[in-house]
Design a protein around this motif. Structure first.
Motif, PDB file in Angstrom:
ATOM      1  N   VAL A  65       4.448   9.210   0.113  1.00 28.52           N
ATOM      2  CA  VAL A  65       3.490   8.477  -0.691  1.00 28.52           C
ATOM      3  C   VAL A  65       4.070   7.440  -1.472  1.00 28.52           C
ATOM      4  O   VAL A  65       5.125   7.699  -2.211  1.00 28.52           O
ATOM      5  N   THR A  66       3.468   6.319  -1.421  1.00 22.89           N
ATOM      6  CA  THR A  66       3.725   5.025  -2.138  1.00 22.89           C
ATOM      7  C   THR A  66       3.452   5.107  -3.383  1.00 22.89           C
ATOM      8  O   THR A  66       2.421   5.855  -3.815  1.00 22.89           O
ATOM      9  N   THR A  67       4.055   4.293  -4.341  1.00 22.61           N
ATOM     10  CA  THR A  67       3.553   4.380  -5.815  1.00 22.61           C
ATOM     11  C   THR A  67       2.075   3.809  -5.868  1.00 22.61           C
ATOM     12  O   THR A  67       1.412   4.364  -6.756  1.00 22.61           O
ATOM     13  N   LEU A  68       1.717   2.740  -5.144  1.00 25.55           N
ATOM     14  CA  LEU A  68       0.328   2.230  -5.347  1.00 25.55           C
ATOM     15  C   LEU A  68      -0.649   3.624  -4.972  1.00 25.55           C
ATOM     16  O   LEU A  68      -1.547   3.810  -5.295  1.00 25.55           O
ATOM     17  N   GLN A  69      -0.463   4.339  -3.792  1.00 20.66           N
ATOM     18  CA  GLN A  69      -1.423   5.339  -3.355  1.00 20.66           C
ATOM     19  C   GLN A  69      -1.167   6.504  -4.651  1.00 20.66           C
ATOM     20  O   GLN A  69      -2.312   6.968  -4.806  1.00 20.66           O
ATOM     21  N   PHE A  70      -0.070   6.651  -5.074  1.00 24.99           N
ATOM     22  CA  PHE A  70      -0.037   7.742  -6.351  1.00 24.99           C
ATOM     23  C   PHE A  70      -0.838   7.159  -7.473  1.00 24.99           C
ATOM     24  O   PHE A  70      -1.851   7.769  -7.997  1.00 24.99           O
ATOM     25  N   ILE A 107      -3.377   5.108  -7.437  1.00 18.94           N
ATOM     26  CA  ILE A 107      -4.847   5.208  -7.077  1.00 18.94           C
ATOM     27  C   ILE A 107      -5.467   6.786  -7.088  1.00 18.94           C
ATOM     28  O   ILE A 107      -6.522   6.983  -7.692  1.00 18.94           O
ATOM     29  N   SER A 108      -4.522   7.706  -6.684  1.00 15.26           N
ATOM     30  CA  SER A 108      -4.900   8.800  -6.654  1.00 15.26           C
ATOM     31  C   SER A 108      -4.922   9.521  -8.153  1.00 15.26           C
ATOM     32  O   SER A 108      -6.046  10.393  -8.514  1.00 15.26           O
TER      33      SER A 108
END
Length: 53
Positions: free
Chosen positions: A42-47, A49-50
């Motif tokens: 999990v990338t920081t950007l995905q985190f 956003i979620s």
């Protein structure tokens, strides 16, 4: 009454700088608090956003 507008540009730059730095520090703070709980891949950007959902 005369208003000195010479410093108006400086205040706007200061406010923008403060907001940008605060946003960056806030993102790092939330991310670092939850790093142990992030699954692999999990990338920081995905985190981020979620986290906002």
């Amino acid at each position: 009454m005369k208003v000195n507008k010479g410093y108006k540009g400086n205040w706007i730059r200061f406010i923008i700088f403060t907001l940008v730095v605060g946003l960056i520090v806030g993102i790092f703070s939330v991310t670092s608090d939850n790093l142990p709980y992030l699954p692999d891949g999990v990338t920081t950007l995905q985190f981020v956003i979620s986290y906002s959902d």
